[in-house]
Motif scaffolding. Sequence first.
Motif: not given
Length: 251
Positions: A138-146, A150-157, A168-173, A178-183
Motif C-alpha cells: 500500500s505504501a509503495i503503490v500509494g493506494v489507501d486500504e479501501t 477513482e482512486d484506481i484511475a488516479r493511481t494508474a495515471d 523510472f525505477a520507482v515507477a516500475l516498483d 500493484f500487480t502483485d496485490v491484484i494478482a
Amino acid sequence: MSIDSSSSGSIQSSRSGFLASPSGSSRPARPAQLDPAILDHLGGGLDPEIISEMSHASAAALLDRVHHTEDPQVVQRVITLVDTEGVDIIAQLWSNAEPDSLPGIMWRLYLLRTWMRRNREQIARLWRFGEPVATTASAIVGVDETPDAEDIARTADSILSGAFTGDFAVALDRASAFTDVIANGLRVQAHRITAAQQERTSSSISDGDERLAAHDAQTRAARLMHTAANLLTTSRDFREGAHLWRRGRLE
C-alpha cells in the motif's frame, strides 16, 4: 464481478504481458511525439532488426523528451497517448520488444494504465481482496486500504506519469507492487467461487443443473487464476526492469 482472460484489456500470456483491445478510434494512430519518418515505414514490411532499432530509439526519445520538459501539457499528452491516438502505432513499435528492454517495459506500463482505467471498479474490489490490511505494498503503490474506482484511475495515471517525470525505477516498483496485490485478489476471488460452489453442491442433491453450475464455477475460477499468473509474470518484468534501470542497463 470478474476479470478474466477474455475481457477487454485483459492480460495475455507470460511474455506478452498486457494486451489492450484497439481503441476503435477513427483517428489515425500517429502520435506527434514519434518521428513521422518511422511511422511512414511501419506498414512496409521492414526488417525486424530495423523495427527493433526503431522501437528502442522511439522509447528512449519519448522518455528523454518528457524528462527534460517542464510543460505539464506535454506530460499529459504523453500519458494519454493511447487514449487519444489509439494503441496501433505503439503496438507496432513496442509490443514485440522483450520485457527486459525499455520499449518492452514502456509498452507494459501503457497497457497497465489502460487496463486499470477500463476496469477500475473491479480492480478496486480486487485490491480490497488482495490487500485487506495495509502493508508495504500500500505504501509503495500509494493506494489507501479501501480504494474506490477513482482512486484506481488516479493511481494508474500516477504510475505512468511517475515513469516520465520522476524516478523510472520507482515507477516500475510501484507497478510491480500493484500487480502483485491484484494478482492476489484474483486468487482470493477464485478460491471464494470454488468454496461457494462446493458448499452448494454438498448441501443439495446432484443433478444436471448442479453439475452445470459446478462446471461454470470451475471455469470462472480457472480464468481468474490464469489472469493472476499472467499478472505475476508482468510484475516480475517490472521488478527486473527496475533492477536493470538502476544499473543503467535498460535500453
